[in-house]
Design a protein around this motif. Structure first.
Motif, PDB file in Angstrom:
ATOM      1  N   THR A   7      27.363  61.549  17.056  1.00 11.34           N
ATOM      2  CA  THR A   7      27.066  60.165  16.689  1.00 11.34           C
ATOM      3  C   THR A   7      27.760  59.244  17.667  1.00 11.34           C
ATOM      4  OG1 THR A   7      26.981  60.830  14.370  1.00 11.34           O
ATOM      5  CG2 THR A   7      27.208  58.484  14.820  1.00 11.34           C
ATOM      6  N   MET A   8      27.035  58.196  18.100  1.00 15.92           N
ATOM      7  CA  MET A   8      27.641  57.245  19.022  1.00 15.92           C
ATOM      8  C   MET A   8      27.121  55.845  18.734  1.00 15.92           C
ATOM      9  SD  MET A   8      25.523  58.457  22.404  1.00 15.92           S
ATOM     10  CE  MET A   8      26.240  57.359  23.560  1.00 15.92           C
ATOM     11  N   LEU A  14      20.012  48.747  24.365  1.00 19.00           N
ATOM     12  CA  LEU A  14      20.147  49.997  25.119  1.00 19.00           C
ATOM     13  C   LEU A  14      19.471  51.139  24.375  1.00 19.00           C
ATOM     14  CD1 LEU A  14      21.277  51.658  27.467  1.00 19.00           C
ATOM     15  CD2 LEU A  14      23.422  51.837  26.181  1.00 19.00           C
ATOM     16  N   ARG A  15      19.724  51.236  23.080  1.00 19.03           N
ATOM     17  CA  ARG A  15      19.096  52.290  22.274  1.00 19.03           C
ATOM     18  C   ARG A  15      17.581  52.170  22.313  1.00 19.03           C
ATOM     19  NH1 ARG A  15      16.573  53.517  17.755  1.00 19.03           N
ATOM     20  NH2 ARG A  15      17.083  55.419  16.631  1.00 19.03           N
ATOM     21  N   HIS A  16      17.083  50.956  22.139  1.00 19.23           N
ATOM     22  CA  HIS A  16      15.634  50.735  22.133  1.00 19.23           C
ATOM     23  C   HIS A  16      15.016  51.150  23.470  1.00 19.23           C
ATOM     24  CE1 HIS A  16      11.735  48.926  21.425  1.00 19.23           C
ATOM     25  NE2 HIS A  16      11.882  48.256  22.570  1.00 19.23           N
ATOM     26  N   MET A  33      19.390  63.508  26.080  1.00 19.27           N
ATOM     27  CA  MET A  33      20.846  63.382  25.992  1.00 19.27           C
ATOM     28  C   MET A  33      21.542  64.684  26.373  1.00 19.27           C
ATOM     29  SD  MET A  33      21.858  60.386  25.483  1.00 19.27           S
ATOM     30  CE  MET A  33      23.564  60.863  25.326  1.00 19.27           C
ATOM     31  N   ARG A  34      21.011  65.812  25.939  1.00 25.35           N
ATOM     32  CA  ARG A  34      21.611  67.102  26.320  1.00 25.35           C
ATOM     33  C   ARG A  34      21.581  67.287  27.827  1.00 25.35           C
ATOM     34  NH1 ARG A  34      19.113  68.696  21.527  1.00 25.35           N
ATOM     35  NH2 ARG A  34      17.272  69.462  22.625  1.00 25.35           N
TER      36      ARG A  34
END
Length: 90
Positions: A7-8, A14-16, A33-34
């Motif tokens: 979780t961050m 930025l997320r959008h 992300m990985r």
């Protein structure tokens, strides 16, 4: 391989934008992300290995200088000036 939840906190914009770009590539955000995390880990390992390499080179040079095997800047410049002259003459 077991998995864990990560979780961050992000700025909403930025997320959008991240989610939009991942969706545009038809890839899950978690997969992206990985990959980013793996790339970051690889970069950091490479940087540490390079730093260690440089430290070994510097230490070897210091040992060489202490043993009297070093040369002055003028000596090195003269040697390479002669090499440049030789190449230019050929």
């Amino acid at each position: 391989m077991s998995k864990a939840v990560f979780t961050m906190k992000l700025e909403a914009e930025l997320r959008h934008e991240f989610m939009t770009e991942a969706a545009n590539e038809d890839r899950p955000a978690s997969q992206v992300m990985r990959e980013l995390m793996r790339d970051y880990i690889a970069q950091r390992r490479q940087a540490r290995e390079y730093d260690a390499y440089l430290l070994r080179k510097v230490e070897a040079a210091r040992i060489s200088m202490r043993a009297g095997r070093g040369r002055s800047d003028d000596e090195v410049e003269a040697e390479f000036a002669a090499k440049r002259d030789q190449v230019a003459a050929d």
